[in-house]
Design a protein around this motif. Structure first.
Motif, PDB file in Angstrom:
ATOM      1  N   GLY A   1       0.709  -1.292   0.134  1.00 45.91           N
ATOM      2  CA  GLY A   1       0.476  -0.059   0.318  1.00 45.91           C
ATOM      3  C   GLY A   1       0.703   1.273  -0.094  1.00 45.91           C
TER       4      GLY A   1
ATOM      5  N   ASN B   1      -4.300  -3.169  -8.056  1.00 47.82           N
ATOM      6  CA  ASN B   1      -5.111  -2.088  -7.870  1.00 47.82           C
ATOM      7  C   ASN B   1      -6.764  -2.195  -7.725  1.00 47.82           C
ATOM      8  OD1 ASN B   1      -3.822   0.185  -8.369  1.00 47.82           O
ATOM      9  ND2 ASN B   1      -2.888  -0.081 -10.506  1.00 47.82           N
TER      10      ASN B   1
ATOM     11  N   LYS C   1      -9.753   0.767  -3.402  1.00 53.16           N
ATOM     12  CA  LYS C   1      -8.839   1.859  -3.672  1.00 53.16           C
ATOM     13  C   LYS C   1      -8.586   2.399  -4.349  1.00 53.16           C
ATOM     14  CE  LYS C   1      -4.949  -1.238  -1.655  1.00 53.16           C
ATOM     15  NZ  LYS C   1      -2.975  -1.535  -1.968  1.00 53.16           N
TER      16      LYS C   1
ATOM     17  N   GLY D   1     -12.003   4.371  -1.960  1.00 52.44           N
ATOM     18  CA  GLY D   1     -10.586   4.902  -2.082  1.00 52.44           C
ATOM     19  C   GLY D   1     -10.043   6.529  -1.760  1.00 52.44           C
TER      20      GLY D   1
ATOM     21  N   ARG E   1      -9.160   9.754  -0.669  1.00 59.37           N
ATOM     22  CA  ARG E   1      -8.806  10.288   0.388  1.00 59.37           C
ATOM     23  C   ARG E   1      -8.112  11.308   0.724  1.00 59.37           C
ATOM     24  NH1 ARG E   1     -10.338   5.157   1.463  1.00 59.37           N
ATOM     25  NH2 ARG E   1      -8.960   4.040   2.721  1.00 59.37           N
TER      26      ARG E   1
ATOM     27  N   SER F   1      -6.733   9.687  -4.551  1.00 59.66           N
ATOM     28  CA  SER F   1      -7.480   8.155  -3.984  1.00 59.66           C
ATOM     29  C   SER F   1      -5.875   7.504  -3.866  1.00 59.66           C
ATOM     30  CB  SER F   1      -7.896   6.906  -5.176  1.00 59.66           C
ATOM     31  OG  SER F   1      -6.819   7.113  -6.238  1.00 59.66           O
ATOM     32  N   LEU F   2      -5.964   5.659  -2.992  1.00 57.09           N
ATOM     33  CA  LEU F   2      -5.355   5.165  -2.762  1.00 57.09           C
ATOM     34  C   LEU F   2      -4.513   4.278  -3.428  1.00 57.09           C
ATOM     35  CD1 LEU F   2      -6.809   3.310   0.198  1.00 57.09           C
ATOM     36  CD2 LEU F   2      -4.948   5.044   0.941  1.00 57.09           C
ATOM     37  N   GLU F   3      -5.191   4.441  -5.008  1.00 57.50           N
ATOM     38  CA  GLU F   3      -5.375   3.367  -6.123  1.00 57.50           C
ATOM     39  C   GLU F   3      -3.844   4.859  -6.927  1.00 57.50           C
ATOM     40  OE1 GLU F   3      -7.116   2.052 -10.067  1.00 57.50           O
ATOM     41  OE2 GLU F   3      -7.833   4.071  -9.341  1.00 57.50           O
TER      42      GLU F   3
END
Length: 506
Positions: free
Chosen positions: A10, A37, A41, A46, A48, A126-128
């Motif tokens: 991550g 992905n 995420k 996802g 953030r 996004s986390l991705e």
């Protein structure tokens, strides 16, 4: 054998992989998931928020522009006017317990040591997006990422540690657990994990509404909980104050989510379809130490809490920035005495404060007969200049101060982004992950002393636009001020440099 094996691909594990590879460490990343992905995420689940401190961190490693671009953000809008002498007023502010505050109420005079630079604001991502940029950078630096290999055993000796994953054994000098809130590494290595029980079960989902007009956008506190709708298509969040009673191992069905939403919202809204859903709680837990032998933890593996205020990702990025250079110095054999131990000393109080910040928000949002009165009082206090400024200082990630046993008010804080007359910023000088000695004197007073540490500290001299009255500053590789003075004291500089960069043999 690798220098470091990292469990978890991550953002936190990948950031650490980049930090270590930047310094020449051999790094292997083990990831339990096969898909780099996964849907959770990507947007919308996802979603953030990166605070200003995280934006500053990425800027200091030359990654801000790439991450902003991957997030659909114009990086130029995150910075100050290039011709500015003083830092602009903050434009963005996190909420507290769903209470939206006005950034115009921030008292900028109470925000010390800020200078204009390219990273003044946080942004949504996004986390991705973050993980993709970091994975590409790590691969370019020679980091190997092995996927679909969950860690199932950990054993360590005096000189190495072995992680068993996917039926194979991976040996390294150090193991980092960056494998999330349910960290296998944390459990297998025997870390003590303590904290408080949950008050609610939370849900985040991507859905199709039959009648979305029944649910206003934004945070909506009700007598039965809270629900959130964002402008992202079908993005829904809920907090059900059930004491965390929902069995999170159960599959989330449309009927269950609709029942909870109707009870919380007080409407008969209908969910036509649930495309993706996940649950969470406000359980707030933290390990008692971030290191056990040759195993260290960072991010959610070290601490978990509710996502209120979006502090989780930012807290983990701070962990990684603090740990990376210290572990790299340890690997290369030039760590100052006690350097690696300072990771827990510095970061554990920061994590504890975020857990308390999360608990305070949950307590403010909890339904009950007295809840409206409490929320009105909190809103009134938070809406004052002092209250709004306190929220910004607590959530921006720019004003943490480590206790470095030095009375100078700048020491232990994130360094101001000093700008030299040729346009170079301090942030530019930190791209290679080395310390920086800033000498603002005309006679280059610290040059000789700094040359002793030339392989670990970059020396930069010359006039700057605004020196804040200082003659010299020593900045650690993580951007934290290790020493500052209004006089070019060579002996004091040498002692400070030795504290952070000298080996016992030196």
């Amino acid at each position: 054998m690798h220098d470091v094996v990292i469990a978890g691909a991550g953002p936190i594990g990948l950031f650490l992989a980049n930090e270590l590879a930047l310094s020449g460490c051999s790094v292997l990343v083990l990831e339990a998931d096969q898909d780099p992905n996964p849907p959770l995420k990507a947007l919308p689940l996802g979603l953030r928020g990166l605070n200003a401190g995280s934006a500053e961190t990425f800027y200091r490693r030359g990654l801000l522009e790439a991450i902003a671009k991957a997030s659909g953000v114009n990086a130029e809008k995150l910075g100050a006017d290039p011709e500015a002498i003083e830092a602009p007023a903050p434009r963005q502010l996190s909420h507290f317990a769903g209470i939206t505050l006005d950034a115009a109420d921030i008292d900028t005079a109470a925000l010390p040591f800020r200078l204009p630079g390219p990273a003044m604001e946080g942004f949504m991502t996004s986390l991705e997006a973050v993980a993709t940029v970091l994975a590409e950078q790590a691969s370019a630096r020679g980091v190997e990422i092995v996927r679909s290999v969950p860690v199932t055993a950990v054993s360590q000796g005096d000189e190495d540690v072995v992680a068993t994953a996917g039926g194979q054994q991976y040996r390294a000098r150090w193991l980092l657990g960056c494998d999330g809130g349910r960290s296998a590494v944390r459990k297998l290595a025997g870390f003590e994990f303590i904290g408080t029980s949950p008050l609610f079960t939370g849900y985040v989902a991507q859905v199709t509404f039959t009648d979305p007009e029944q649910l206003p956008l934004g945070f909506n506190l009700t007598p039965n909980g809270m629900y959130l709708r964002t402008p992202l298509e079908g993005h829904l969040g809920m907090m059900d104050f059930d004491g965390g009673a929902f069995d999170r191992s159960e599959r989330l069905t449309r009927d269950h989510l609709q029942t909870v939403l109707r009870r919380i919202s007080g409407t008969d809204v209908t969910l036509d379809k649930v495309h993706l859903a996940s649950s969470f709680t406000d359980r707030a837990m933290q390990v008692t130490t971030y290191r056990k032998g040759r195993v260290l933890l960072a991010g959610d593996a070290a601490h978990i809490h509710s996502p209120l205020g979006g502090q989780g990702l930012n807290l983990g990025i701070g962990d990684a920035m603090n740990l990376g250079w210290k572990l790299a110095a340890t690997v290369h054999g030039h760590a100052a005495e006690g350097l690696l131990e300072s990771y827990t000393v510095e970061r554990h109080p920061v994590g504890a404060a975020v857990l308390d910040w999360s608990r305070a928000q949950v307590a403010t949002m909890k339904p009950g007969h007295n809840a409206p009165a409490l929320r009105r009082l909190v809103r009134e206090l938070m809406s004052t200049p002092d209250g709004t400024t306190h929220v910004y200082r607590s959530t921006s990630g720019l004003f943490n101060r480590y206790d470095l046993d030095n009375d100078h008010p700048l020491v232990g804080r994130s360094a101001p982004d000093f700008r030299f007359d040729d346009g170079t910023h301090l942030g530019d000088l930190l791209h290679q992950g080395r310390g920086v000695a800033l000498d603002f004197t005309t006679d280059r007073a610290l040059k000789g002393a700094a040359q002793r540490w030339a392989d670990r500290i970059r020396y930069a001299a010359g006039p700057v636009r605004n020196s804040l009255g200082l003659a010299a500053v020593l900045v650690r590789p993580d951007g934290v001020v290790a020493w500052a003075s209004d006089t070019p004291d060579r002996d004091a500089f040498g002692l400070a440099a030795a504290q952070w960069f000298a080996t016992p043999e030196d």
